[in-house]
Design a protein around this motif. Structure first.
Motif, PDB file in Angstrom:
ATOM      1  N   SER A  28       0.838  -1.199   0.000  1.00  0.00           N
ATOM      2  CA  SER A  28       0.000   0.000   0.000  1.00  0.00           C
ATOM      3  C   SER A  28       0.872   1.248   0.000  1.00  0.00           C
ATOM      4  O   SER A  28       2.016   1.244   0.473  1.00  0.00           O
ATOM      5  CB  SER A  28      -0.923   0.013   1.221  1.00  0.00           C
ATOM      6  OG  SER A  28      -0.173   0.185   2.403  1.00  0.00           O
ATOM      7  N   GLY A  29       0.286   2.331  -0.523  1.00  0.00           N
ATOM      8  CA  GLY A  29       0.994   3.599  -0.576  1.00  0.00           C
ATOM      9  C   GLY A  29       0.672   4.467   0.625  1.00  0.00           C
ATOM     10  O   GLY A  29       0.423   3.976   1.723  1.00  0.00           O
ATOM     11  N   ARG A 405      -8.925   2.922  -3.769  1.00  0.00           N
ATOM     12  CA  ARG A 405      -7.846   3.780  -3.310  1.00  0.00           C
ATOM     13  C   ARG A 405      -6.944   4.121  -4.510  1.00  0.00           C
ATOM     14  O   ARG A 405      -6.899   3.369  -5.489  1.00  0.00           O
ATOM     15  CB  ARG A 405      -7.007   3.054  -2.256  1.00  0.00           C
ATOM     16  CG  ARG A 405      -7.736   2.710  -0.979  1.00  0.00           C
ATOM     17  CD  ARG A 405      -7.025   1.606  -0.206  1.00  0.00           C
ATOM     18  NE  ARG A 405      -5.599   1.822  -0.043  1.00  0.00           N
ATOM     19  CZ  ARG A 405      -5.010   2.181   1.096  1.00  0.00           C
ATOM     20  NH1 ARG A 405      -5.746   2.369   2.190  1.00  0.00           N
ATOM     21  NH2 ARG A 405      -3.699   2.329   1.178  1.00  0.00           N
ATOM     22  N   ARG A 406      -6.211   5.210  -4.392  1.00  0.00           N
ATOM     23  CA  ARG A 406      -5.323   5.608  -5.480  1.00  0.00           C
ATOM     24  C   ARG A 406      -4.244   4.546  -5.723  1.00  0.00           C
ATOM     25  O   ARG A 406      -3.856   4.288  -6.871  1.00  0.00           O
ATOM     26  CB  ARG A 406      -4.672   6.950  -5.131  1.00  0.00           C
ATOM     27  CG  ARG A 406      -3.830   7.556  -6.239  1.00  0.00           C
ATOM     28  CD  ARG A 406      -3.389   8.962  -5.882  1.00  0.00           C
ATOM     29  NE  ARG A 406      -2.558   8.961  -4.676  1.00  0.00           N
ATOM     30  CZ  ARG A 406      -2.695   9.831  -3.679  1.00  0.00           C
ATOM     31  NH1 ARG A 406      -3.621  10.770  -3.751  1.00  0.00           N
ATOM     32  NH2 ARG A 406      -1.904   9.778  -2.623  1.00  0.00           N
ATOM     33  N   ASP A 407      -3.750   3.899  -4.659  1.00  0.00           N
ATOM     34  CA  ASP A 407      -2.670   2.929  -4.828  1.00  0.00           C
ATOM     35  C   ASP A 407      -3.155   1.578  -5.353  1.00  0.00           C
ATOM     36  O   ASP A 407      -2.343   0.672  -5.577  1.00  0.00           O
ATOM     37  CB  ASP A 407      -1.889   2.746  -3.523  1.00  0.00           C
ATOM     38  CG  ASP A 407      -2.793   2.478  -2.324  1.00  0.00           C
ATOM     39  OD1 ASP A 407      -4.000   2.279  -2.521  1.00  0.00           O
ATOM     40  OD2 ASP A 407      -2.283   2.482  -1.179  1.00  0.00           O
ATOM     41  N   GLU A 408      -4.466   1.433  -5.547  1.00  0.00           N
ATOM     42  CA  GLU A 408      -5.007   0.191  -6.118  1.00  0.00           C
ATOM     43  C   GLU A 408      -5.096   0.249  -7.641  1.00  0.00           C
ATOM     44  O   GLU A 408      -5.533  -0.720  -8.266  1.00  0.00           O
ATOM     45  CB  GLU A 408      -6.402  -0.083  -5.538  1.00  0.00           C
ATOM     46  CG  GLU A 408      -6.385  -0.438  -4.061  1.00  0.00           C
ATOM     47  CD  GLU A 408      -7.772  -0.567  -3.458  1.00  0.00           C
ATOM     48  OE1 GLU A 408      -7.981  -1.495  -2.645  1.00  0.00           O
ATOM     49  OE2 GLU A 408      -8.646   0.264  -3.783  1.00  0.00           O
ATOM     50  N   TRP A 410      -3.200   0.745 -11.298  1.00  0.00           N
ATOM     51  CA  TRP A 410      -1.930   0.640 -12.017  1.00  0.00           C
ATOM     52  C   TRP A 410      -2.155   0.849 -13.509  1.00  0.00           C
ATOM     53  O   TRP A 410      -3.250   0.595 -14.018  1.00  0.00           O
ATOM     54  CB  TRP A 410      -1.298  -0.734 -11.776  1.00  0.00           C
ATOM     55  CG  TRP A 410      -0.675  -0.864 -10.425  1.00  0.00           C
ATOM     56  CD1 TRP A 410      -1.319  -1.039  -9.231  1.00  0.00           C
ATOM     57  CD2 TRP A 410       0.714  -0.813 -10.124  1.00  0.00           C
ATOM     58  NE1 TRP A 410      -0.427  -1.093  -8.204  1.00  0.00           N
ATOM     59  CE2 TRP A 410       0.838  -0.969  -8.713  1.00  0.00           C
ATOM     60  CE3 TRP A 410       1.868  -0.660 -10.889  1.00  0.00           C
ATOM     61  CZ2 TRP A 410       2.074  -0.972  -8.077  1.00  0.00           C
ATOM     62  CZ3 TRP A 410       3.102  -0.669 -10.254  1.00  0.00           C
ATOM     63  CH2 TRP A 410       3.194  -0.821  -8.869  1.00  0.00           C
ATOM     64  N   SER A 424       2.223   3.041 -11.079  1.00  0.00           N
ATOM     65  CA  SER A 424       1.034   3.179 -10.255  1.00  0.00           C
ATOM     66  C   SER A 424       0.487   4.599 -10.315  1.00  0.00           C
ATOM     67  O   SER A 424       1.241   5.561 -10.546  1.00  0.00           O
ATOM     68  CB  SER A 424       1.378   2.820  -8.805  1.00  0.00           C
ATOM     69  OG  SER A 424       0.329   3.185  -7.924  1.00  0.00           O
ATOM     70  N   GLU A 426      -0.187   6.108  -7.846  1.00  0.00           N
ATOM     71  CA  GLU A 426       0.480   6.755  -6.724  1.00  0.00           C
ATOM     72  C   GLU A 426       1.596   7.688  -7.183  1.00  0.00           C
ATOM     73  O   GLU A 426       1.983   8.605  -6.467  1.00  0.00           O
ATOM     74  CB  GLU A 426       1.079   5.707  -5.791  1.00  0.00           C
ATOM     75  CG  GLU A 426       0.167   5.219  -4.709  1.00  0.00           C
ATOM     76  CD  GLU A 426       0.099   6.176  -3.529  1.00  0.00           C
ATOM     77  OE1 GLU A 426       0.940   6.082  -2.624  1.00  0.00           O
ATOM     78  OE2 GLU A 426      -0.804   7.017  -3.516  1.00  0.00           O
ATOM     79  N   GLU A 427       2.128   7.416  -8.383  1.00  0.00           N
ATOM     80  CA  GLU A 427       3.216   8.243  -8.896  1.00  0.00           C
ATOM     81  C   GLU A 427       2.735   9.618  -9.342  1.00  0.00           C
ATOM     82  O   GLU A 427       3.543  10.498  -9.631  1.00  0.00           O
ATOM     83  CB  GLU A 427       3.925   7.529 -10.052  1.00  0.00           C
ATOM     84  CG  GLU A 427       4.610   6.236  -9.645  1.00  0.00           C
ATOM     85  CD  GLU A 427       5.309   5.555 -10.802  1.00  0.00           C
ATOM     86  OE1 GLU A 427       5.692   6.271 -11.758  1.00  0.00           O
ATOM     87  OE2 GLU A 427       5.476   4.330 -10.765  1.00  0.00           O
TER      88      GLU A 427
END
Length: 460
Positions: A28-29, A405-408, A410, A424, A426-427
């Motif tokens: 997770s991020g 979630r944002r980190d889910e 890709w 991801s 997340e980047e």
């Protein structure tokens, strides 16, 4: 549970700009909401879901194929055609080693297992199993260098006669670069694990790949529907089926003539099945405690259970569904592709702890609303158990911060060189009120098709 997967020099995956392998991660991020989507371990927080986006031919399915290739090399050996699966975007890759490594959480411990292999010659170069310690140390359980024909085991395996046995197995394959040590240690070695409990880690890692990792492609049925044979699931299954708007109100197992089933089975499979029936009948006659034996068979549009008793009698059943109040029964082949897809996916919702499902093209045959509802239902159920689902999809409606979630999220994007990049969401510095689906379709995060004019109009 899956922690990370790394790959290099496989199909469209070459390497990153720094020469390192491409990496997909379930760690997770920095997102703090939706904590039920996370498995909280002593060392890491792992996601229970991930959606991978990308244009057609960007490399989404190649990521799934890479994980499947690693699993197949461990469990079954080199698959047919794998000698050409290196990244062909650079001619030098033919002679270079491909890199596969998977990090997993197993019995509250963290392990990294991997190997390098030259796919064009089907020869392994190196192999390793490492325990990742809480203080960030790496404890090498075993390490094998096939080029120099050397190997080593951790200290706890060097005591008593266990090391002697492991040494014999390693020496037996010292000149064989076509097999993995992990595979050898799990072929007819049950006695090894009964005698030496500390060697169990070799079996546990192997069994994770063989039994816990469930990989599914669009051209194959996800489930054999064996979950429907368990009567305690009937009420729950009916509730799920009804919630997804299939129109099915009930189902039941119905007896069918055995001849009907055997006529639909290919001759080679029928011959193998009959041989197994004879063996099982002999075993049941020799064992008074064994009263029956059965198998579940599934094709794309049919489902059968075959049950045998010691007398050689065969009872065959198929599944049929009723719609509405008149209770008229319909076979699986009469249901729509979308309904069959939902019935396949139900196995994931009913799964127990510890499974890792990977589904290529989740949204195939599904209405966008149904894809959204399935993921929503999965996440609700996953809040109560440790399970993971990784999907590839084009369905932009899932790009909703109310759902994920944002980190889910890709993306896989294909560069001008033809190589695929994994990254991801997340980047990106994405606000939680951002319309992510709209931004994705506009190409902000990559992973969408870039169209050009196929037949340009020439000005006169």
């Amino acid at each position: 549970m899956l922690i990370r997967f790394n790959v290099k020099n496989f199909l469209s995956f070459s390497s990153r700009d720094d020469g390192q392998s491409q990496e997909f991660s379930m760690i997770s991020g920095k997102v703090r909401n939706k904590k039920a989507h996370v498995i909280d371990t002593d060392k890491l927080k792992l996601l229970k879901f991930a959606a991978v986006y990308g244009a057609n031919a960007a490399g989404k399915s190649n990521l799934v194929k890479a994980i499947q290739c690693m699993r197949t090399l461990i469990v079954n050996g080199f698959p047919k055609g794998s000698s050409t699966w290196y990244c062909k975007n650079d001619s030098e890759n033919r002679g270079k080693a491909s890199y596969f490594e998977t990090e997993i959480l197993l019995n509250h411990r963290y392990y990294a297992y991997g190997f390098e292999v030259i796919l064009s010659t089907q020869q392994f170069v190196s192999e390793w199993l490492v325990e990742l310690m809480p203080d960030n140390r790496e404890k090498v359980i075993f390490d094998r260098d096939l080029t120099h024909k050397t190997y080593s085991f951790a200290k706890e395996f060097q005591a008593d006669s266990l090391y002697d046995k492991l040494q014999v197995y390693a020496d037996d394959i010292s000149d064989d670069r076509s097999v993995l040590m992990l595979s050898v240690l799990n072929k007819h070695k049950r006695g090894l694990y009964h005698q030496f409990k500390q060697a169990q880690i070799f079996a546990e890692v192997y069994q994770w790949f063989e039994q816990q990792l469930d990989i599914n492609f669009p051209d194959q049925p996800i489930s054999d529907y064996s979950y429907m044979v368990q009567t305690e699931n009937v009420e729950k299954i009916c509730r799920f089926i009804s919630a997804f708007g299939t129109g099915i109100t009930d189902f039941q197992l119905v007896e069918v003539p055995v001849e009907k089933v055997f006529d639909e089975i290919p001759k080679s499979i029928r011959s193998e099945l009959l041989t197994n029936i004879e063996k099982k009948a002999a075993e049941m006659n020799a064992n008074s405690h064994c009263s029956k034996w059965g198998v579940v068979m599934r094709s794309r549009h049919d489902f059968f259970t075959l049950e045998f008793n010691p007398e050689g009698e065969i009872l065959c059943k198929t599944i049929q569904f009723s719609h509405g109040s008149k209770k008229t029964l319909f076979s699986l082949s009469e249901e729509s592709d979308g309904t069959i897809r939902i019935l396949d996916l139900l196995e994931i919702l009913l799964s127990e702890e510890g499974k890792v499902y990977i589904v290529d093209e989740l949204d195939r045959c599904l209405h966008p609303t149904l894809s959204y509802q399935f993921v929503k239902t999965y996440l609700q159920l996953a809040a109560e158990k440790n399970i993971q689902l990784i999907v590839t999809t084009h369905e932009s409606r899932l790009l909703d911060f109310d759902l994920l979630r944002r980190d889910e999220v890709w993306f896989i994007n294909k560069k001008n060189s033809g190589d695929s990049d994994i990254y991801s969401l997340e980047e990106y510095n994405t606000r939680f009120d951002q319309k992510v689906d709209k931004a994705y379709l506009e190409g902000r995060y990559g992973g969408v098709p870039i169209f050009s004019t196929v037949f340009p109009v020439t000005e006169k």
